[in-house]
Design an enzyme around this catalytic site. Sequence first.
Site, PDB file in Angstrom:
ATOM      1  NE  ARG A  10       1.402   1.931 -16.251  1.00  0.00           N
ATOM      2  CZ  ARG A  10       1.130   2.013 -15.466  1.00  0.00           C
ATOM      3  NH1 ARG A  10       1.000   3.091 -14.663  1.00  0.00           N
ATOM      4  NH2 ARG A  10       0.810   0.798 -14.628  1.00  0.00           N
ATOM      5  CG  ASP A  14      -1.923  -0.941  -5.740  1.00  0.00           C
ATOM      6  OD1 ASP A  14      -0.785  -0.497  -5.478  1.00  0.00           O
ATOM      7  OD2 ASP A  14      -2.165  -0.805  -6.945  1.00  0.00           O
ATOM      8  CE1 TYR A  62       0.845   8.804  -8.835  1.00  0.00           C
ATOM      9  CE2 TYR A  62       2.480   7.648 -10.423  1.00  0.00           C
ATOM     10  CZ  TYR A  62       1.890   7.904  -8.992  1.00  0.00           C
ATOM     11  OH  TYR A  62       2.256   6.966  -8.058  1.00  0.00           O
ATOM     12  CE1 TYR A 108       3.774  -3.185 -11.259  1.00  0.00           C
ATOM     13  CE2 TYR A 108       3.973  -0.927 -10.994  1.00  0.00           C
ATOM     14  CZ  TYR A 108       3.116  -1.760 -11.368  1.00  0.00           C
ATOM     15  OH  TYR A 108       1.825  -1.727 -11.852  1.00  0.00           O
ATOM     16  CB  CYS A 118      -1.080  -0.004   1.281  1.00  0.00           C
ATOM     17  SG  CYS A 118      -0.057  -0.478   2.702  1.00  0.00           S
ATOM     18  CG  HIS A 119       1.339   2.986  -2.720  1.00  0.00           C
ATOM     19  ND1 HIS A 119       2.831   2.665  -3.174  1.00  0.00           N
ATOM     20  CD2 HIS A 119       0.579   2.441  -3.774  1.00  0.00           C
ATOM     21  CE1 HIS A 119       2.767   1.742  -4.162  1.00  0.00           C
ATOM     22  NE2 HIS A 119       1.459   1.534  -4.312  1.00  0.00           N
TER      23      HIS A 119
HETATM   24  O1  LIG Z   1       0.658   0.535 -11.958  1.00  0.00           O
HETATM   25  C1  LIG Z   1       0.607   1.627 -11.365  1.00  0.00           C
HETATM   26  O2  LIG Z   1       0.500   2.622 -11.898  1.00  0.00           O
HETATM   27  C2  LIG Z   1       1.398   1.513  -9.970  1.00  0.00           C
HETATM   28  C3  LIG Z   1       2.071   2.934  -9.893  1.00  0.00           C
HETATM   29  C4  LIG Z   1       2.909   2.755  -8.331  1.00  0.00           C
HETATM   30  C5  LIG Z   1       3.837   4.003  -8.124  1.00  0.00           C
HETATM   31  O3  LIG Z   1       3.724   5.073  -8.923  1.00  0.00           O
HETATM   32  O4  LIG Z   1       4.622   3.597  -7.450  1.00  0.00           O
HETATM   33  O5  LIG Z   1       2.992   1.931  -7.709  1.00  0.00           O
HETATM   34  C6  LIG Z   1       2.479   0.702  -7.854  1.00  0.00           C
HETATM   35  O6  LIG Z   1       2.071  -0.073  -7.066  1.00  0.00           O
HETATM   36  C7  LIG Z   1       1.383   0.538  -9.213  1.00  0.00           C
END
Ligand SMILES: O=C(O)c1cc(C(=O)O)oc(=O)c1
Length: 305
Positions: free
Chosen positions: A131, A258, A50, A158, A33-34
């Site tokens: 992206r 997430d 973004y 990732y 999670c963020h």
């Molecule tokens: O698929 C995504 O847009 C995304 C972005 C981020 C991030 O910006 O760190 O993290 C994620 O776990 C998933």
Amino acid sequence: MENFTKTPGWLDWHAAPSRPRFTLPPGSVDAHCHVFGPGDVFPYAPERKYTPCDASRHELFALRDHLGFARNVVVQATCHGDDNRAMVDALTHSAGRARGVATVRRSVTDTELEALNAAGVRGVRFNFVKRLVDFTPRDELLEIAQRIKHWGWHVVVYFEAVDLPELWDFFSALPTDVVVDHMGRPDVGKGVDSPEFALFLRFLREHPHVWSKVSCPERLSVSGPKAVDGEQHPYRDVVPFARCVVEQFPDRVLWGTDWPHPNLKDHMPDDGLLVDFIPHIARTQALQRKLLVDNPMRLYWPEEA
Ligand SMILES: O=C(O)c1cc(C(=O)O)oc(=O)c1
């Protein structure tokens, strides 16, 4: 002061997620999670791709309690670059119930790494999704991995499934455990028997130091959030993929919400329904306990595991 206007089309996180029908095992960890900002306290990075809506630690911890999780792993999001302050602030206000994954550059000092470790950071994240980030040279990443090994940390990666062949040797050379975000982003439209997903399974089989998060059905699904064909759950096309990873590698899988779901353009998931997805991919209590408790505890709270 910079005006952090959200990226056009950005969806806010679900304001009233349902309470899950699935009862999480005691001590469950939301392992992905963020936190975002708030931007007036923890500004977003100038190089970000973004601008999200603010999603503070207060809201994250309220969601944790609402869903029935005991702990969180807060993963540094790209919109904060290598400024880890919002994530560290969440860890230090969690009463020991959150650990973190940071983003650092080659210029990070040993003193800074030590402070991150003391705050509860246990890994660094390398992002290869084009992206989201600009290219980072592999020699810099390898150097960082070698330095953080000293702290017993791991590397979270990732990437998109199509990029795995090119990244394979680099991942093989990493000197720490490696955790793959969101199952390596399979193209579920290609099917669970596709050569692409077979390669991912082979990658896990041949690398005992690699783990996988079986998260983000909402990101990977083509069928989407609607239950159809009499099925009771959303994102049903992702189930065979996640089930396969959980059943073949039960000791190396993690799960996370997430939240707050960056960059989703078509719908915002109900986090309660995401939790209800878990028993479809981990079908026994033994698998659920490994996925939600034993595995994340071993990686993030080894002193208690
Ligand atoms: O698929 C995504 O847009 C995304 C972005 C981020 C991030 O910006 O760190 O993290 C994620 O776990 C998933």
